[in-house]
Design an enzyme around this catalytic site. Sequence first.
Site, PDB file in Angstrom:
ATOM      1  N   SER A   1       0.836  -1.202   0.000  1.00 14.27           N
ATOM      2  CA  SER A   1       0.000   0.000   0.000  1.00 14.27           C
ATOM      3  C   SER A   1       0.868   1.248   0.000  1.00 14.27           C
ATOM      4  O   SER A   1       2.078   1.177   0.185  1.00 14.27           O
ATOM      5  CB  SER A   1      -0.871  -0.006   1.245  1.00 14.27           C
ATOM      6  OG  SER A   1      -0.047   0.187   2.372  1.00 14.27           O
ATOM      7  N   LYS A   2       0.216   2.396  -0.199  1.00 14.44           N
ATOM      8  CA  LYS A   2       0.948   3.664  -0.156  1.00 14.44           C
ATOM      9  C   LYS A   2       1.628   3.814   1.199  1.00 14.44           C
ATOM     10  O   LYS A   2       2.739   4.314   1.296  1.00 14.44           O
ATOM     11  CB  LYS A   2      -0.013   4.827  -0.374  1.00 14.44           C
ATOM     12  CG  LYS A   2      -0.464   4.952  -1.819  1.00 14.44           C
ATOM     13  CD  LYS A   2      -0.259   6.383  -2.314  1.00 14.44           C
ATOM     14  CE  LYS A   2      -0.502   6.483  -3.793  1.00 14.44           C
ATOM     15  NZ  LYS A   2      -1.932   6.341  -4.131  1.00 14.44           N
ATOM     16  N   ARG A   3       0.908   3.374   2.266  1.00 13.33           N
ATOM     17  CA  ARG A   3       1.492   3.521   3.598  1.00 13.33           C
ATOM     18  C   ARG A   3       2.754   2.681   3.744  1.00 13.33           C
ATOM     19  O   ARG A   3       3.737   3.108   4.329  1.00 13.33           O
ATOM     20  CB  ARG A   3       0.472   3.152   4.674  1.00 13.33           C
ATOM     21  CG  ARG A   3      -0.205   4.375   5.228  1.00 13.33           C
ATOM     22  CD  ARG A   3      -0.833   4.219   6.610  1.00 13.33           C
ATOM     23  NE  ARG A   3      -0.378   3.148   7.448  1.00 13.33           N
ATOM     24  CZ  ARG A   3      -1.131   2.095   7.756  1.00 13.33           C
ATOM     25  NH1 ARG A   3      -2.338   1.966   7.271  1.00 13.33           N
ATOM     26  NH2 ARG A   3      -0.660   1.165   8.561  1.00 13.33           N
TER      27      ARG A   3
END
Length: 506
Positions: free
Chosen positions: A263-265
């Site tokens: 994910s982006k995180r």
Amino acid sequence: MDKRVRVRFAPSPTGGLHLGGMRTVLYNYLFAKKQDGDFIVRIEDTDQSRYVPGAEEYIFNCLKWAGLQPNESPLHGGDYGPYRQSERKEQYTQYAEQLVKQGQAYYAFDTPADLEKMRQDFKTEQNPSPQYDHGIRMKMRNSLTMNSDEAKRLIAEGAKFVIRIKMPEHETVTFKDLVRGEVSFDTSVVDDKVLLKADGMPTYHLAVVVDDYLMKISHAFRGEEWLPSAPVHVLLWKYLFGLDKMPQWAHLPLILGPNGKLSKRDGAKFGFPVFAMNWTDPKTNELTEGFKEKGFLPGAFINFLALLGWNDGTEQEIFTKEELIDKFSIERVHSGGAKFDYEKAKWFNHEWIRKTEVGSLKSEVRILLNETGLTGIENPMLEKVITLVKDRCTLLTDFYDQSWFFFKAPDNWDVDAVKPKWSEDKKDFFLSYIDKLSTISNWQLATLEESFKTLATEKNIKPGDLQLPFRIMLVGGKFGPPVFNIVELLGKDETINRIKKALAVF
Ligand code: GLU
């Protein structure tokens, strides 16, 4: 004769370069170097609304740090420039017009309001977001639904228009992907993509095909998120330049986190390759720490990156860049998603620190120590310290924790760890040990260890019970390399001083 190998990495300067992007760079680079070809970086900046100042410079900093330098780019020059699409604007219009003439594209005059109305009018339960496609195009304002004089008149009057590709109905587009084998698409499910925008700028779809042609690209590697656009690109090649000139495509699998999609995180957590000074991520407005700042060596970074989706068919895991160039083949890139495991990446770095010679680590470690305020470090001492602790360091940044005490005496001690087992006998031992140390002329590991043990036996104390307090005297806590190695490197005066200082506190 086969055509010269020319590959390109074509980033849009819209933000940080993440693992997937860097892996695309790496596979391009390895493939090009292996075949004595050219590696080109082309900046795809036709979408001005997404442009981020500083992002281009950041991309080149990442490549430089990783040692993956292009042969041609806006920065490196070359015979096929300019290498920024915004500077090539004039080259695209003629191709869009050619497609209109050939009946494979058309002018569309729809306003944003017309498009919104279309989306509302044709929305159904089965089709919640209708596209501008073969089923819809004949109901819109374009050069297919008006007579040609009207379209010409509108253009002459300065009406705003875009050029759209006319996707054929029920045609099958097939091409051979170097990673996935034969791939087929039904053209009916693809919308009539805009090729030339109202501001005269091409979209990505037109620009990528025209530039790959003009720059004589032989192989195009990109992330698999571009696979759905491939039928548009293949048709553009067919209509404009001929399929025999089309580069060979390779759509690279996604990089996944240990538990699925990255994910982006996760991207933020695991960092970007290089942290360019003063460069903040526009999405978070934060300075992003990257693999470089986390303490990765460039060699380790490209080593683990190469193995995210590729192997050479053996169990080998540690590869130098030269070995990767030698062994890399696109046929061995897997089509399934590659799992990124940060712990495994650290393992690679540890192996790389172990195998890297002290001389090559010296300047990095010195910078790191200087940044924490440890200055005036002399070379011979630095070399000895690195030799002693490098096997204990997973990340370059670990060198600080493993070695600061060689350059600065502790000013507090983990007294709680010493006190419960401290005694007058032990104090007496260390006082005598000071005397003994002052007489030692052969300041060597074996002598030091031996003298400590002998004295402990004389005093009837187990040497093992004395080692912990001794360590804490020297470094302040329960950490660091073997205690007599520390003594050997600190030297006589410093060791004696540290014992005295700590005895006053214990
Ligand atoms: N500009 C596209 C991107 O930013 C490049 C895709 C391609 O390589 O064709 O990902």
